[in-house]
Write a protein that holds these residues in place. Structure first.
Motif, short mmCIF file in Angstrom:
data_model
loop_
_atom_site.label_atom_id
_atom_site.label_comp_id
_atom_site.label_asym_id
_atom_site.label_seq_id
_atom_site.Cartn_x
_atom_site.Cartn_y
_atom_site.Cartn_z
N THR A 190 1.20 -0.95 0.09
CA THR A 190 -0.09 0.36 0.04
C THR A 190 0.71 1.13 -0.13
O THR A 190 2.10 1.59 0.53
N GLY A 191 0.46 1.68 -0.89
CA GLY A 191 1.37 3.37 -1.20
C GLY A 191 -0.27 4.50 -1.02
O GLY A 191 -0.99 4.40 -1.15
N GLY A 192 0.97 5.64 -0.20
CA GLY A 192 -0.13 7.39 -0.22
C GLY A 192 -1.12 6.66 1.05
O GLY A 192 -2.25 7.54 0.61
N VAL A 193 -1.32 6.52 1.75
CA VAL A 193 -2.14 6.32 2.70
C VAL A 193 -2.21 7.89 2.98
O VAL A 193 -2.86 8.33 3.22
N HIS A 194 -1.07 8.49 3.10
CA HIS A 194 -0.66 9.61 3.25
C HIS A 194 -0.43 10.56 2.10
O HIS A 194 0.59 10.40 2.11
N GLY A 195 -1.71 10.92 1.22
CA GLY A 195 -1.49 11.60 0.09
C GLY A 195 0.36 12.48 -0.05
O GLY A 195 0.46 12.72 -1.44
N TYR A 196 0.86 13.30 0.85
CA TYR A 196 1.80 14.26 0.07
C TYR A 196 3.29 13.54 0.56
O TYR A 196 3.65 13.57 0.31
N GLU A 197 3.36 11.86 1.17
CA GLU A 197 4.37 11.35 1.23
C GLU A 197 4.42 10.76 -0.49
O GLU A 197 4.35 9.89 -0.70
N THR A 198 5.84 11.17 -1.81
CA THR A 198 5.01 10.55 -2.64
C THR A 198 5.92 9.41 -2.83
O THR A 198 5.17 9.14 -3.87
N SER A 199 7.00 9.76 -2.26
CA SER A 199 7.64 7.87 -2.98
C SER A 199 7.78 6.98 -2.18
O SER A 199 7.02 5.75 -2.80
N GLY A 200 6.02 6.65 -1.60
CA GLY A 200 5.11 5.92 -1.30
C GLY A 200 4.15 5.41 -2.79
O GLY A 200 4.26 3.93 -3.07
N VAL A 201 4.07 6.68 -3.05
CA VAL A 201 2.72 6.53 -4.23
C VAL A 201 3.24 6.20 -5.49
O VAL A 201 3.24 4.73 -5.94
N LEU A 202 4.98 6.48 -5.67
CA LEU A 202 5.13 6.24 -6.91
C LEU A 202 6.40 5.34 -7.08
O LEU A 202 6.84 4.30 -7.87
N GLY A 203 6.98 5.15 -5.69
CA GLY A 203 7.17 3.64 -5.28
C GLY A 203 6.19 2.62 -5.50
O GLY A 203 7.69 1.71 -5.67
N ALA A 204 5.22 2.40 -5.22
CA ALA A 204 3.69 1.23 -5.53
C ALA A 204 4.53 0.71 -7.08
O ALA A 204 4.27 0.41 -7.62
N LEU A 205 4.03 2.51 -7.18
CA LEU A 205 3.92 2.36 -8.74
C LEU A 205 5.50 1.26 -10.10
O LEU A 205 5.20 0.67 -10.98
N ARG A 206 6.21 2.14 -9.20
CA ARG A 206 7.27 1.99 -10.05
C ARG A 206 7.91 0.19 -9.79
O ARG A 206 8.58 -0.55 -10.48
N PHE A 207 7.69 -0.17 -8.14
CA PHE A 207 7.61 -1.61 -7.59
C PHE A 207 7.24 -2.22 -9.08
O PHE A 207 7.38 -3.14 -9.48
N LEU A 208 5.82 -2.34 -9.64
CA LEU A 208 4.48 -2.76 -10.33
C LEU A 208 5.06 -2.37 -11.34
O LEU A 208 5.75 -4.30 -12.20
N GLU A 209 5.68 -1.15 -11.98
CA GLU A 209 6.40 -1.58 -13.38
C GLU A 209 7.51 -2.69 -13.71
O GLU A 209 8.00 -2.68 -14.35
#
Length: 308
Positions: free
Chosen positions: A85-104
């Protein structure tokens, strides 16, 4: 932004916010980046390789904020299930982009070995506004429970709950930033009518293990993998990281379930919360994303080896 020497600009010191203060706060939050461009466009591309699940929409703007998850196309109930899970706190950018990068870049290595379920941006309203809370000044990461006050948390809770007992590993991707101290903690104190007590932001990556069910070898495996990418936080003069004793290099513990944190929402044996520090002069945005990917892959690798 607030500072340590003046009261938070919303509300009356010592008095919890009422609905009017919450509304005032929400009106002041402005869109600073695009969920559609940064997240949904990537999800659309990934949906060619993964099963795409739209597991809800935020009532604050349903058309703008659908909630997305991706899962393994070759889902097999006999394989261990891993939750990211990423972006539970929306401002924590690398959590969101890290989850997507992992999938990619890294998820294909687990085809036929594990079931992957990834929710890359749990809080899209917060993502666009670079904000910790949702539109109602509720912290989604204190809201993973039945009858949740956070629609973001409630939607993910409903998605994951049928799998709760089958998930072997859950890693929740976060950041600790300088704005935690300059904005978000002062806002929390003001919202709750409490005095703000300044703290210290750790310089480096660290993990939050579970007080009730610690897994030190698992946490250490993740720390060792991340140390090859970015530096690990050291304890402060009190032997603590953000007010909690450091129990191993780069590791603290919280009661994940009792605090209703995202990382405590399943029965997974292996669970952790990552905390990257993007404001350090010793790292950069790309290294923070790669640190999150390293953490995810190490966590899955450890859980697979332990489950073999």
């Amino acid at each position: 932004m607030s500072n340590h020497s003046s009261p938070y600009p919303i509300g009356t010191p010592g008095k919890p916010w009422r609905e009017s203060e919450v509304s005032e706060w929400s009106r002041q939050q402005t869109v600073q980046r695009s969920y559609a461009d940064d997240v949904q466009s990537v999800v659309e591309q990934l949906a060619k390789r993964f099963d795409h699940i739209q597991y809800g929409r935020l009532a604050v703007d349903p058309a703008r904020y659908p909630l997305h998850a991706l899962r393994s196309q070759d889902w097999n109930d006999t394989l261990p299930t891993m939750l990211v899970t990423g972006g539970v706190h929306g401002y924590e950018t690398s959590g969101v982009l890290g989850a997507l990068r992992f999938l990619e870049e890294a998820a294909a290595a687990y085809d036929g070995r594990a079931n992957l379920l990834v929710a890359p941006c749990v809080s899209p309203w917060g993502y666009e506004r670079i904000q910790r809370w949702n539109h109602a000044a509720v912290d989604p990461n204190r809201s993973f429970c039945d009858n949740s006050p956070s629609q973001e948390a409630a939607a993910l809770w409903a998605l994951v709950r049928p799998l709760r007992a089958r998930i072997v590993m859950h890693i929740d991707l976060h950041e600790t930033t300088d704005t935690d101290e300059t904005e978000f903690r002062p806002a929390l104190a003001a919202r709750d009518g409490k005095p703000f007590e300044p703290g210290e932001i750790p310089d480096g990556f660290y993990l939050v293990d579970d007080t009730e069910r610690p897994q030190p070898a698992f946490q250490n495996a993740v720390i060792q993998a991340v140390a090859a990418v970015t530096h690990i936080a050291e304890a402060d003069a009190q032997g603590e990281i953000i007010g909690s004793p450091m129990v191993a290099p780069g590791v603290i513990r919280y009661p994940l379930g009792a605090l209703q944190l995202c990382a405590g929402m399943t029965d997974a044996r292996y669970r952790t919360t990552t905390e990257v520090y993007p404001d350090s002069p010793r790292t950069d945005a790309e290294a923070c994303i790669r640190a999150q990917v390293a953490a995810v892959t190490a966590a899955i690798d450890f859980a697979l080896a332990a489950s073999a």
